[in-house]
Design an enzyme around this catalytic site. Structure first.
Site, PDB file in Angstrom:
ATOM      1  N   HIS A   7    -119.659  54.343 -35.968  1.00 27.80           N
ATOM      2  CA  HIS A   7    -120.163  54.926 -34.711  1.00 27.80           C
ATOM      3  C   HIS A   7    -120.588  56.390 -34.922  1.00 27.80           C
ATOM      4  O   HIS A   7    -120.079  57.308 -34.268  1.00 27.80           O
ATOM      5  CB  HIS A   7    -119.108  54.800 -33.604  1.00 27.80           C
ATOM      6  CG  HIS A   7    -119.707  54.820 -32.219  1.00 27.80           C
ATOM      7  ND1 HIS A   7    -119.165  54.142 -31.148  1.00 27.80           N
ATOM      8  CD2 HIS A   7    -120.809  55.446 -31.729  1.00 27.80           C
ATOM      9  CE1 HIS A   7    -119.899  54.347 -30.069  1.00 27.80           C
ATOM     10  NE2 HIS A   7    -120.911  55.144 -30.405  1.00 27.80           N
ATOM     11  N   GLU A  55    -113.409  48.330 -31.868  1.00 27.14           N
ATOM     12  CA  GLU A  55    -113.762  49.593 -32.480  1.00 27.14           C
ATOM     13  C   GLU A  55    -112.565  50.529 -32.330  1.00 27.14           C
ATOM     14  O   GLU A  55    -112.092  50.688 -31.205  1.00 27.14           O
ATOM     15  CB  GLU A  55    -114.976  50.182 -31.761  1.00 27.14           C
ATOM     16  CG  GLU A  55    -115.653  51.260 -32.544  1.00 27.14           C
ATOM     17  CD  GLU A  55    -116.987  51.681 -31.933  1.00 27.14           C
ATOM     18  OE1 GLU A  55    -117.059  52.840 -31.504  1.00 27.14           O
ATOM     19  OE2 GLU A  55    -117.924  50.859 -31.871  1.00 27.14           O
ATOM     20  N   ARG A  80    -123.487  49.463 -27.975  1.00 29.23           N
ATOM     21  CA  ARG A  80    -122.043  49.304 -27.845  1.00 29.23           C
ATOM     22  C   ARG A  80    -121.674  47.961 -28.460  1.00 29.23           C
ATOM     23  O   ARG A  80    -122.390  46.958 -28.269  1.00 29.23           O
ATOM     24  CB  ARG A  80    -121.599  49.328 -26.373  1.00 29.23           C
ATOM     25  CG  ARG A  80    -121.596  50.694 -25.719  1.00 29.23           C
ATOM     26  CD  ARG A  80    -120.496  51.608 -26.297  1.00 29.23           C
ATOM     27  NE  ARG A  80    -120.451  52.905 -25.632  1.00 29.23           N
ATOM     28  CZ  ARG A  80    -121.084  54.002 -26.068  1.00 29.23           C
ATOM     29  NH1 ARG A  80    -121.829  53.960 -27.162  1.00 29.23           N
ATOM     30  NH2 ARG A  80    -120.955  55.148 -25.420  1.00 29.23           N
TER      31      ARG A  80
HETATM   32  C1  DGY Z   1    -122.942  57.946 -26.878  1.00 29.43           C
HETATM   33  O1  DGY Z   1    -123.172  59.140 -26.641  1.00 29.43           O
HETATM   34  O2  DGY Z   1    -122.761  57.129 -25.993  1.00 29.43           O
HETATM   35  C2  DGY Z   1    -122.911  57.525 -28.310  1.00 29.43           C
HETATM   36  O3  DGY Z   1    -122.468  56.226 -28.473  1.00 29.43           O
HETATM   37  C3  DGY Z   1    -122.094  58.467 -29.169  1.00 29.43           C
HETATM   38  O4  DGY Z   1    -122.818  59.610 -29.339  1.00 29.43           O
END
Ligand code: DGY
Length: 323
Positions: A286, A267, A238
């Site tokens: 992402h 983001e 993240r």
């Molecule tokens: C998640 O699933 O948390 C990813 O960041 C996106 O697939």
């Protein structure tokens, strides 16, 4: 009457079909833009289920807009966008999609690592910019991956899958995690290090942490100052785990060699963001889990969680425990 649910993004066809068998979905029908918070809040009253994405803030006020809400199903493994404590306090089960995206995300983390090490995006810009006049002995020199040290911060399923890939490159493996993992140490030959030691020893650092109050801003100026000048930082976790200003300063000053990111803070990253002025950065929007198979699988898991919650059954992939 089938229960009404709100879905914050169009799902792959098989998941949409399955959904329609047991509920009446109302869908935020855009692939381009996330459902605005106020839109979700206006649409939720009367709904028994919410199927949401990591872009949707699901807080107590949103839950209170739908007093009959029986389940919140997150179509992702990370769920830092959901106030899980508020859901638990209201007796609402929350589900996510663990496991399904492990290998796909690990593939992408390794692709970023390699792109950063070997300056692939800079190479593409060089060619596209018309600068390629001859074979250059010293052109776009990168660094070797084989035999280098990889530090994995957060050794869960995805971190371990990245470590397995790294073994194929004969990398030396270090990890930092809240708890030690003797089973991974035995399987992967990976060694535990306190975070500061891992940062100081690693040529490549790959982040695989959930975003929590503890991990938010974990990598800042102090941590960048501990890293080697040749370090490549990979983030598929993240964006909020890394302090953006400190990252910019470290890259700009050449404190580290490169950052290869699938996630950013903020983001989405605006096109005029100063990170994008740097040559030594690779940024993807992402998409680490974005293979056709994996996205279809996680959508189906989210639908299964939703169905179970609507029917008052335990969720197959629960995040919280409600009585
Ligand atoms: C998640 O699933 O948390 C990813 O960041 C996106 O697939």
């Amino acid at each position: 009457m089938k229960p009404e649910v709100y879905i914050t993004r169009r799902l792959p066809a098989a998941a949409m079909k399955r959904l329609q068998e047991f509920c009446q979905p109302e869908i935020w029908d855009s692939d381009e833009l996330a459902a605005p918070y106020e839109e979700m809040r206006a649409r939720l009253p009367g709904k028994a289920g919410l199927l949401c994405l990591l872009t949707d803030r699901v807080d107590a006020a949103l839950m209170d807009a739908a007093p009959g809400l029986k389940v919140i199903s997150q179509c992702a493994v990370g769920y830092d966008n959901i106030d899980v404590a508020a859901a638990t306090a209201r007796g609402i089960p929350v589900g996510n999609t663990p496991g399904a995206l492990t290998e796909t995300t690990a593939d992408f983390a390794f692709a970023l690592l390699m792109a950063g090490a070997r300056r692939i995006v800079e190479g593409m810009d060089y060619v596209r910019g018309g600068h390629w006049k001859t074979w250059g002995l010293q052109l776009l020199l990168g660094q070797d991956i084989y035999g280098a040290t990889l530090g994995i911060v957060g050794l869960g399923r995805i971190g371990a899958a990245v470590a397995r890939r790294a073994r194929g490159f004969n990398m030396r493996l270090l990890y930092h995690n809240r708890q030690r993992h003797p089973e991974y140490e035995a399987e992967l030959g990976i060694e535990y290090r306190p975070l500061d030691e891992l940062l100081a020893e690693s040529d490549f650092i790959s982040l695989h942490l959930n975003l929590t109050a503890q991990s938010r801003g974990l990598i800042g100026e102090r941590e960048f100052n501990l890293m080697k000048p040749n370090a490549v930082l990979v983030n598929t976790a993240r964006g909020g785990v890394v302090q953006t200003e400190a990252l910019y300063n470290a890259l700009k000053a050449g404190r580290i060699a490169h950052a290869a990111l699938d996630v950013t803070d903020p983001e989405p990253l605006p096109a005029d963001h100063k990170l994008l002025t740097l040559p030594n950065i690779t940024i993807a929007p992402h998409i680490a889990s974005a293979s056709t198979e994996t996205r279809s699988r996680i959508a189906m898991m989210a639908v299964e969680n939703l169905e179970a919650g609507l029917q008052g059954r335990p969720l197959p992939w629960p995040v919280n425990w409600v009585g």
